[in-house]
Design a protein around this motif. Structure first.
Motif, short mmCIF file in Angstrom:
data_model
loop_
_atom_site.label_atom_id
_atom_site.label_comp_id
_atom_site.label_asym_id
_atom_site.label_seq_id
_atom_site.Cartn_x
_atom_site.Cartn_y
_atom_site.Cartn_z
N ALA A 24 0.81 -1.22 0.00
CA ALA A 24 0.00 0.00 0.00
C ALA A 24 0.84 1.27 0.00
N ARG A 25 2.16 1.14 0.12
CA ARG A 25 3.02 2.33 0.21
C ARG A 25 2.80 3.37 -0.87
N PRO A 26 2.61 2.96 -2.14
CA PRO A 26 2.41 4.00 -3.17
C PRO A 26 1.21 4.90 -2.87
N ALA A 27 0.14 4.33 -2.37
CA ALA A 27 -1.05 5.13 -2.04
C ALA A 27 -0.90 5.83 -0.70
N ARG A 28 -0.33 5.14 0.27
CA ARG A 28 -0.20 5.72 1.61
C ARG A 28 0.70 6.94 1.59
N SER A 29 1.70 6.95 0.71
CA SER A 29 2.68 8.03 0.68
C SER A 29 2.08 9.38 0.28
N VAL A 30 0.92 9.38 -0.36
CA VAL A 30 0.31 10.65 -0.74
C VAL A 30 -0.66 11.16 0.32
N HIS A 31 -0.77 10.45 1.42
CA HIS A 31 -1.64 10.86 2.53
C HIS A 31 -0.81 11.47 3.66
N PRO A 32 -1.42 12.31 4.47
CA PRO A 32 -0.69 12.88 5.61
C PRO A 32 -0.39 11.80 6.65
N GLU A 33 0.62 12.03 7.47
CA GLU A 33 0.97 11.07 8.51
C GLU A 33 -0.22 10.85 9.45
N ASP A 34 -0.83 11.94 9.90
CA ASP A 34 -2.01 11.86 10.77
C ASP A 34 -3.25 11.78 9.88
N LEU A 35 -3.94 10.66 9.95
CA LEU A 35 -5.09 10.41 9.07
C LEU A 35 -6.43 10.83 9.67
N THR A 36 -6.44 11.46 10.82
CA THR A 36 -7.69 11.78 11.50
C THR A 36 -8.64 12.56 10.61
N THR A 37 -8.19 13.67 10.04
CA THR A 37 -9.05 14.49 9.20
C THR A 37 -9.38 13.77 7.90
N THR A 38 -8.41 13.10 7.33
CA THR A 38 -8.61 12.36 6.07
C THR A 38 -9.70 11.31 6.24
N LYS A 39 -9.68 10.59 7.35
CA LYS A 39 -10.71 9.58 7.61
C LYS A 39 -12.09 10.21 7.67
N GLN A 40 -12.20 11.33 8.37
CA GLN A 40 -13.51 11.98 8.50
C GLN A 40 -14.02 12.45 7.14
N VAL A 41 -13.14 13.00 6.32
CA VAL A 41 -13.54 13.46 4.99
C VAL A 41 -14.01 12.27 4.15
N LEU A 42 -13.27 11.17 4.16
CA LEU A 42 -13.65 10.00 3.37
C LEU A 42 -14.97 9.43 3.87
N LYS A 43 -15.19 9.39 5.16
CA LYS A 43 -16.46 8.89 5.70
C LYS A 43 -17.62 9.75 5.20
N ARG A 44 -17.45 11.06 5.25
CA ARG A 44 -18.52 11.94 4.78
C ARG A 44 -18.73 11.79 3.27
N TYR A 45 -17.64 11.71 2.52
CA TYR A 45 -17.74 11.55 1.07
C TYR A 45 -18.46 10.25 0.72
N LEU A 46 -18.00 9.13 1.28
CA LEU A 46 -18.60 7.83 0.95
C LEU A 46 -20.05 7.75 1.39
N THR A 47 -20.38 8.36 2.50
CA THR A 47 -21.78 8.39 2.94
C THR A 47 -22.66 9.01 1.87
N GLU A 48 -22.26 10.18 1.40
CA GLU A 48 -23.05 10.87 0.38
C GLU A 48 -22.98 10.15 -0.97
N TRP A 49 -21.81 9.72 -1.38
CA TRP A 49 -21.59 9.08 -2.67
C TRP A 49 -22.40 7.80 -2.81
N THR A 50 -22.61 7.09 -1.70
CA THR A 50 -23.37 5.83 -1.74
C THR A 50 -24.87 6.05 -1.55
N GLY A 51 -25.30 7.30 -1.42
CA GLY A 51 -26.73 7.59 -1.33
C GLY A 51 -27.24 7.89 0.05
N GLY A 52 -26.34 8.09 0.99
CA GLY A 52 -26.75 8.45 2.35
C GLY A 52 -26.91 9.95 2.50
#
Length: 130
Positions: free
Chosen positions: A37-65
């Motif tokens: 996973a290193r190629p993908a992980r390397s483009v993310h910040p070390e602290d994933l807290t905010t990134t996780k929240q953004v992805l959760k919100r995005y996927l919720t809406e994108w899947t019809g929630g």
């Protein structure tokens, strides 16, 4: 209106917010744990807290929630938002490896999992910019 006229969203089919939360946590745990996973992980910040929240919100809406992403961030414009990251085949494949593993762990409805995998695969492929 008959039952056959009612469309059930992917969000509902996979189990809603609880499943999205588990999916994102599993996805990023894989990103941190798998050497592949290193190629993908390397483009993310070390602290994933905010990134996780953004992805959760995005996927919720994108899947019809509920519309949790666009009310905060506007139109997703995913390619534009990711253009400053080099995303080629290796990054796409690493991202999909983690996402598919997370889907397998969290989405019990086989048909819904396959539908979501196909949609996410198209999305990941479209995000390539190199």
């Amino acid at each position: 209106m008959s039952d056959s006229d009612v469309t059930v969203s992917i969000f509902e089919r996979i189990g809603g917010s609880a499943t999205i939360d588990h999916l994102v946590e599993s996805f990023y745990a894989r990103m941190d744990a798998l050497p592949e996973a290193r190629p993908a992980r390397s483009v993310h910040p070390e602290d994933l807290t905010t990134t996780k929240q953004v992805l959760k919100r995005y996927l919720t809406e994108w899947t019809g929630g509920p519309k949790l992403y666009s009310v905060e961030k506007g139109h997703p414009r995913l390619r534009q938002r990711h253009m400053h990251f080099a995303i080629g085949d290796a990054e796409r494949d690493a991202w999909l490896l983690c996402m598919r593993g997370a889907l397998g762990e969290t989405v019990t409805d086989t048909t819904a999992r396959q539908d979501l995998d196909q949609a996410l695969s198209r999305l990941a492929d479209w995000m390539r910019n190199r």
